[in-house]
Enzyme design. Structure first.
Site, short mmCIF file in Angstrom:
data_model
loop_
_atom_site.label_atom_id
_atom_site.label_comp_id
_atom_site.label_asym_id
_atom_site.label_seq_id
_atom_site.Cartn_x
_atom_site.Cartn_y
_atom_site.Cartn_z
CB CYS A 131 -0.95 0.00 1.19
SG CYS A 131 -2.04 1.44 1.20
CB CYS A 134 -0.77 2.64 3.91
SG CYS A 134 -2.21 1.97 3.10
CG ASP A 135 2.92 1.26 4.55
OD1 ASP A 135 2.47 1.80 5.60
OD2 ASP A 135 2.63 0.11 4.21
#
Ligand code: NDP
Length: 304
Positions: A131, A134-135
């Site tokens: 992701c 997200c990261d």
């Protein structure tokens, strides 16, 4: 009292349960093989509003479950093996019991497809992610590698290019599966470099990712690339096996929404990554859980 069964215990299912219970509907949530969903495998979550200092994925899911439990949702920690949506009340079979429901919300999520390497398993959460949204932020100014060539891979690469120093895209062919417009954007982004005809043989690093070992599929030559993170974007598999033939599923395997969050069966609704291949965020899954619950509540009002 009308009753609802929610299948799946990620952000979509838990949010749906909270809304259903608070509308006076007796709600049972069947949590599945992997209670908490994909967030259980993440570390810091910094993009879920309400946690200015960030929160660990498993902690966020524990809090959501606590909240659903506190308002009165009942939990069954088991997996659904079969459903019968041909007549109401609907029938839901788990490994050890059968439940009847006036309405059902399917929130079984999707699972990222991984490369299947031992080193990948070992370094998940230590620089390997599926992701980028997200990261990516954790690798600001660093060099990262990204595997894949579909729309998600290219979208992720363009997103990462705004944050990191360099994105090396490893593709197993010399063309991309992504749409033409996305390809053009990626080709004109100077921070993105393409490495064609290569597959990943190993992710390097002990405590964290330090690079990857790749093989040229044409001549077998092995090369190592230094990088601080590896983003895997080779597809997602929606968890829809038990619903085949029961609700309409698109050719990619995702459940189709026919009318708002309703599936092809009146009274059966869907929320989260099991229908949504596009956004795939905890917050959008939670939002769609609320929508599905509100549609289910309206449906119950109409039929009661
Ligand atoms: P796709 O199936 O479209 O692409 C997967 C990519 O990963 C392909 O390039 C494939 O290579 C590669 N791949 C698969 N397995 C491996 C492997 N083991 N090793 C190396 N590479 C591998 O998946 P996406 O997740 O990108 O997209 C899913 C769907 O969502 C698509 O239909 C896409 O169009 C859609 N989508 C649409 C968006 C939009 O319209 N805005 C945004 C995001 C997604 P190969 O080509 O060689 O098979």
């Amino acid at each position: 009292m009308a009753n609802a069964v929610v299948i799946g215990s990620g952000p979509a299912g838990l949010t749906a349960s909270i809304y259903l219970v608070r509308a006076g509907i007796e709600t049972t949530l069947i949590s599945g093989d992997q209670p908490g969903g994909q967030l259980i495998f993440t570390t810091d979550v910094e993009n879920f509003p309400g946690f200015p200092g960030g929160i660990m994925g498993p902690d966020l899911m524990t809090k959501m479950r606590e909240q659903a439990s506190k308002v009165g949702a009942k939990f069954i920690d088991s997996s659904v093996t079969d459903v019968d949506f041909t007549a109401r009340p609907f029938l839901i079979k788990t490994t050890d019991m059968e439940l009847k429901a006036d309405t059902v919300i399917i929130a079984t999520g999707a699972s990222a497809i991984w490369l299947g390497l031992e080193s990948e398993e070992r370094l998940k959460g230590k620089g390997i992610s599926a992701c980028a949204t997200c990261d990516g932020f954790f690798f600001r100014g660093k060099n990262v590698c990204l595997i894949g060539g579909g729309d998600v891979a290219i979208e992720d690469a363009l997103f990462l290019a705004k944050i990191v120093n360099k994105v090396a895209i490893i593709n197993r062919r010399d063309e991309l599966r992504a749409s033409h417009i996305m390809q053009q954007r990626a080709f004109s982004e100077p921070k993105i470099e393409f490495i064609w005809w290569h597959v990943v043989k190993e992710i390097l690093g002990q405590q964290k990712v330090t690079g990857i070992r790749i093989e040229n599929v044409k001549d077998g030559k092995i090369t190592e690339i230094l990088c601080d993170a590896v983003f895997v974007a080779i597809g997602h598999k929606p968890n829809t096996e038990i619903f085949r033939g029961k609700v309409k599923i698109n050719p990619q395997g995702f459940i189709e929404r026919i009318n708002k969050s309703q599936t092809s069966v009146e009274g059966v609704f869907v929320a989260g990554d099991v229908f949504d291949f596009e956004y795939r965020q905890a917050i959008t899954a939670a939002g769609s859980g609320a929508q599905a619950a509100m549609d289910a509540i309206r449906f119950l009002d109409k039929v009661s």
